[in-house]
Motif scaffolding. Sequence first.
Motif, PDB file in Angstrom:
ATOM      1  N   PHE A  41       0.830  -1.202   0.000  1.00 39.21           N
ATOM      2  CA  PHE A  41       0.000   0.000   0.000  1.00 39.21           C
ATOM      3  C   PHE A  41       0.866   1.254   0.000  1.00 39.21           C
ATOM      4  O   PHE A  41       0.584   2.221  -0.711  1.00 39.21           O
ATOM      5  N   GLN A  44       2.521   1.858  -3.564  1.00 37.98           N
ATOM      6  CA  GLN A  44       1.676   1.832  -4.768  1.00 37.98           C
ATOM      7  C   GLN A  44       1.923   3.043  -5.667  1.00 37.98           C
ATOM      8  O   GLN A  44       2.307   4.127  -5.219  1.00 37.98           O
ATOM      9  N   THR A  74      -5.289   3.136  -2.688  1.00 40.40           N
ATOM     10  CA  THR A  74      -5.851   1.893  -2.164  1.00 40.40           C
ATOM     11  C   THR A  74      -5.357   1.648  -0.744  1.00 40.40           C
ATOM     12  O   THR A  74      -4.148   1.734  -0.472  1.00 40.40           O
ATOM     13  N   VAL A  75      -6.285   1.358   0.164  1.00 44.13           N
ATOM     14  CA  VAL A  75      -5.944   1.063   1.564  1.00 44.13           C
ATOM     15  C   VAL A  75      -6.775  -0.127   2.021  1.00 44.13           C
ATOM     16  O   VAL A  75      -7.810  -0.440   1.436  1.00 44.13           O
ATOM     17  N   PRO A  76      -6.364  -0.807   3.085  1.00 42.26           N
ATOM     18  CA  PRO A  76      -7.187  -1.900   3.611  1.00 42.26           C
ATOM     19  C   PRO A  76      -8.449  -1.347   4.273  1.00 42.26           C
ATOM     20  O   PRO A  76      -8.398  -0.309   4.946  1.00 42.26           O
ATOM     21  N   TYR A  79      -7.305  -2.660   8.822  1.00 41.78           N
ATOM     22  CA  TYR A  79      -5.848  -2.691   8.898  1.00 41.78           C
ATOM     23  C   TYR A  79      -5.326  -3.908   9.650  1.00 41.78           C
ATOM     24  O   TYR A  79      -4.138  -4.246   9.532  1.00 41.78           O
ATOM     25  N   PRO A  82      -4.774  -6.787   6.310  1.00 43.54           N
ATOM     26  CA  PRO A  82      -4.376  -6.057   5.102  1.00 43.54           C
ATOM     27  C   PRO A  82      -4.502  -6.866   3.821  1.00 43.54           C
ATOM     28  O   PRO A  82      -4.479  -6.282   2.734  1.00 43.54           O
ATOM     29  N   ASP A  83      -4.628  -8.194   3.932  1.00 44.60           N
ATOM     30  CA  ASP A  83      -4.818  -9.005   2.729  1.00 44.60           C
ATOM     31  C   ASP A  83      -6.285  -9.170   2.364  1.00 44.60           C
ATOM     32  O   ASP A  83      -6.612  -9.847   1.378  1.00 44.60           O
ATOM     33  N   ARG A  85     -10.331  -7.173   2.204  1.00 43.45           N
ATOM     34  CA  ARG A  85     -11.008  -6.191   1.362  1.00 43.45           C
ATOM     35  C   ARG A  85     -10.288  -4.850   1.388  1.00 43.45           C
ATOM     36  O   ARG A  85      -9.762  -4.421   2.422  1.00 43.45           O
ATOM     37  N   THR A  86     -10.246  -4.172   0.252  1.00 45.14           N
ATOM     38  CA  THR A  86      -9.637  -2.848   0.172  1.00 45.14           C
ATOM     39  C   THR A  86     -10.681  -1.812  -0.228  1.00 45.14           C
ATOM     40  O   THR A  86     -11.739  -2.142  -0.772  1.00 45.14           O
ATOM     41  N   LYS A  88     -10.931   2.603  -1.632  1.00 45.64           N
ATOM     42  CA  LYS A  88     -10.196   3.674  -2.296  1.00 45.64           C
ATOM     43  C   LYS A  88     -10.366   4.982  -1.514  1.00 45.64           C
ATOM     44  O   LYS A  88     -11.487   5.352  -1.157  1.00 45.64           O
ATOM     45  N   ASP A 203      -4.887   5.793   6.994  1.00 51.29           N
ATOM     46  CA  ASP A 203      -5.029   6.108   5.570  1.00 51.29           C
ATOM     47  C   ASP A 203      -4.134   7.278   5.183  1.00 51.29           C
ATOM     48  O   ASP A 203      -3.498   7.278   4.124  1.00 51.29           O
TER      49      ASP A 203
END
Length: 514
Positions: A41, A44, A74-76, A79, A82-83, A85-86, A88, A203
């Motif tokens: 993240f 990116q 893009t962020v989780p 948190y 973190p793998d 759902r993300t 924006k 974020d």
Amino acid sequence: MTPSRILGTAAAGLAATAALAAPATAGAAPNAAADGGLARFYSQHLDWKKCTLGPDDEVGRGLDEAGARCADVTVPLDYARPDGRTIKIAISRLAASDRAHRIGAMVLNGGGPGPAIDMPPYMRGIMGEAGPRYDLIGMDPRSLGRSAPVDCGWPSATWIRSAGETRRSFQRSVRFARDLAARCARTNGSVLPHISTRNIARDMDVVRGALGERKISYNGASYGTYLGAVYATMFPGRLDRTVLDSSVDPTRWGPSLLAGTESANDRALANWAAWAAKRDAEYGLGDTGAKVLAEVREIVKASARSPLEIGRYRVDDSLAPVVLFDYLGDDEDSARAVLAESVRVFGEAAAGRPARPTKDLDEELAFLTGGDESLYGSGQSAIICGDAAARRDPESYWRAVQRDRAASPVFGPLTQGINPCAFWPTGPREPLTKVGGRVPALMVAATGDTRTVYAANRALHGLLRGSRMITLTGADVHAPYQRGYRNDCMTRQVNGYLLTGRLPAGDLTCPPER
């Protein structure tokens, strides 16, 4: 924080989430690997593009015309996972026009909580010579604007209502708050647990990394001061030049954020009444401050007996005090005139005469009673309710209202009233941040602030070692720097700091300049 536009998980999950707050070493490269699997993240690539999203997008068009560009970061969503759902986070960037003397990137937040993506062009004009030297970054906090918006389909753009004059009015406010919370539970229940200021701060740090900055400067007002203080505490050493304009007391942040502002609003109302009395020939509200205040009080009582008919609107005792409250955030003549014109219209309606709203009052009542901006209130509540738990017993609010009603009959029922957080479907996943540490920020505070009262500013000042505070005396104004309030002493000090990075040697006082 003009409130109407504006102020749980398992132990293992909490521990994991808390660990993610700790950044890499302050001087580390911006895209260095972060704890908890967040490196992708932070590193990116951002795709900068035009900001306009469609033919009716006035915000985007204004940004494009100013030369800004927009991107999604893009962020989780969670948190701690973190793998998973993300989402924006939408940002805008108005690049420094003086590239030879560029200072760095500055993130902006105007309070609310509300969207901030539109702020860079306006703030460049406020910042004087310093403005062209910064890349100004507008960021919509998660749940608001273009950043994973939470829209609960509310019939109003705000959750702020007064408990009114009677027990019946209070019960109406309870039903209103319960309905707002239920709508959010039905439509956004899976997202609400992840909306909080701590996650917004996380974020913000991902945004910093994605921008390629070791440090960011920050300019926040009202709620934005709380976000800035939380960020500084969670990510020490990541802030450069920092302005906190009308500060929240972080120990009192939460669903009852308006409680304690009654006296400041009563004083501001009395000061406005004295102003209006000197202009009785224009507004006809009374030739003494006492008469003007009596007229206001009678208007609120009349709205309780029967809603005031103002054009297409019906204004009862849950709404009339909110209008007064909203208009007391600025004591300049133009703002006071808007309030006087609105009270004059209210008076006509209270007397049973035909009443049409002024342009300003029409916009205010449309915001308070229409669902076109449901997104604003929904996202704002998601943050506030996600930060701290509210009292769940409606009767506790009734007792608080009754306790303050005698001392503050207009504002006590508003500031002590119930809100959707009392019925929120989820509880906070983390405790409030214990703000503190060395943060050499420049703070701005007005002695008559009706939103973040002066005592709140002093409280945060005491928690942030190395900070300096500019006090505007004799000013009933909220967020004076970002508002562009007419005080050259304040503006000169703030913009000088942003230009040079040098804080005043000590706290300063700026007297009225009118």
